[in-house]
Design an enzyme around this catalytic site. Structure first.
Site, PDB file in Angstrom:
ATOM      1  N   LYS A 196       0.840  -1.199   0.000  1.00 44.27           N
ATOM      2  CA  LYS A 196       0.000   0.000   0.000  1.00 44.27           C
ATOM      3  C   LYS A 196       0.881   1.258   0.000  1.00 44.27           C
ATOM      4  O   LYS A 196       0.707   2.154  -0.821  1.00 44.27           O
ATOM      5  CB  LYS A 196      -0.915  -0.005   1.234  1.00 44.27           C
ATOM      6  CG  LYS A 196      -1.910   1.118   1.226  1.00 44.27           C
ATOM      7  CD  LYS A 196      -2.640   1.210   2.539  1.00 44.27           C
ATOM      8  CE  LYS A 196      -1.752   1.812   3.579  1.00 44.27           C
ATOM      9  NZ  LYS A 196      -2.390   2.483   4.683  1.00 44.27           N
ATOM     10  N   ASP A 214      -6.411   0.734   0.662  1.00 45.08           N
ATOM     11  CA  ASP A 214      -6.414   0.929   2.115  1.00 45.08           C
ATOM     12  C   ASP A 214      -7.773   0.494   2.662  1.00 45.08           C
ATOM     13  O   ASP A 214      -8.602  -0.063   1.943  1.00 45.08           O
ATOM     14  CB  ASP A 214      -6.060   2.382   2.473  1.00 45.08           C
ATOM     15  CG  ASP A 214      -7.202   3.336   2.188  1.00 45.08           C
ATOM     16  OD1 ASP A 214      -8.188   2.928   1.520  1.00 45.08           O
ATOM     17  OD2 ASP A 214      -7.141   4.493   2.632  1.00 45.08           O
TER      18      ASP A 214
END
Ligand code: SF4
Length: 328
Positions: A196, A214
């Site tokens: 991420k 996320d």
């Protein structure tokens, strides 16, 4: 490894860390931030008009919202609906961008690591002191951990975060000549950097398409039935297949901004949601427009950094900001 994502990375991997460093990143940031300031400062009347239009659109959308579950939705219909949602969100959040302040790739990767389990606003309040004292990876690598912990204390988990940012700074200094690498496979080797964080850096510091999966992104794409996957890598692949690669980074910003401001985890503000007619989860949250409006929120303490034009969707009918979180 996901084929689609890896192909994007393959394009990224041709450069070396030194060449793709700071200058590229500054350009990327300037490109996103400049129009926002310009629109807010130069064209207030246009902004007001746009605000009214967006507010009306949100009310109208909520009024005719359909809660139909697209059980038999074809692949083509799903792609069209997904892209339409992204287009609508692009109008609501024309200035969507990473809400972390940064001036170079090093600052972005550190700020992104610090943003775990806290708000971007909190990180933005903390990083000026950190980067003022330790402006380069070499500086931070040689820092006294206790002094860094003192600076990072407001971000929470400050001991673990101190360890991560000092560790990744050492890795940058020792293995990458003090530059942030522009390849996924190098970034994920840095302490505290997962996929991420790596995609945030690639997309926003190097201009390379990436999908940031996320917690907001995961929740929203499942509500929209873009995918029923729960594994972030599989979500990334499934959603990536619905959009051209060139849209991945902005798509991530739009979805995350919507999750932070309107489509919350526990109380989505369906009655004030501009994409309600396209959402199979409409009704999961408050549908009364007035009550829903009170649920709209942004970073505690105001709009992020107080430097961007507030997204129109959470202004009231008079163009005033909706009450801050907790004020209703
Ligand atoms: S706020 Fe409600 S209508 Fe809007 S996207 Fe979220 S669940 Fe769907």
């Amino acid at each position: 490894m996901v084929v689609r994502r890896d192909s994007a990375v393959g394009e990224q991997s041709s450069g070396d860390g030194k060449k793709t460093g700071k200058p590229v990143k500054k350009v990327a940031r300037a490109k996103k931030a400049a129009p926002a300031k310009k629109a807010a400062e130069v064209a207030p009347s246009a902004a007001e008009a746009a605000t009214k239009t967006a507010t009306k659109a949100a009310t109208k959308a909520a009024a005719k919202a359909v809660a139909k579950a697209p059980a038999q939705e074809s692949r083509t219909a799903l792609v069209r609906r997904a892209r339409r949602i992204n287009r609508e969100l692009a109008e609501v959040y024309p200035y969507a961008h990473p809400e972390l302040d940064f001036e170079n790739p090093f600052q972005l990767v550190v700020a992104t690591v610090l943003s775990a389990q806290t708000t971007d606003l909190r990180v933005n309040q903390t990083t000026p002191a950190l980067f003022g004292k330790y402006p380069t990876p070499e500086d931070l690598a040689a820092a006294n951990p206790e002094e860094v912990e003192d600076i990072l204390r407001p971000c929470g988990f400050f001991r673990a975060k101190t360890k991560s940012v000092i560790g990744l700074s050492k890795a940058l200094a020792e293995d990458f000549g003090g530059e942030v690498p522009g390849r996924l496979e190098d970034l994920v080797k840095l302490p505290g950097v997962g996929r991420k964080t790596a995609f945030v850096v690639l997309g926003n510091a190097f201009g390379r398409p990436g999908i940031t999966v996320d917690t907001h992104f995961q929740r929203l794409v499942r509500r929209w039935r873009w995918t029923d996957q729960t594994d972030p890598d599989k979500i990334e692949a499934a959603v990536g297949a619905l959009f051209p690669k060139s849209e991945w980074t902005d798509l991530s910003h739009h979805v995350i901004w919507h999750g932070r401001r309107i489509c919350h985890a526990r109380k989505p503000a369906c009655g004030a949601c501009p994409i309600a007619p396209l959402c199979p989860a409409y009704g999961e949250g408050e549908t009364d427009p007035e009550k829903a409006r009170k649920l709209l929120k942004y970073e505690k303490g105001g709009f992020p950094g107080q430097r961007l034009k507030p997204p129109q969707a959470y202004l009231d009918a008079g163009g005033k900001p909706a009450p801050p979180l907790g004020a209703a």
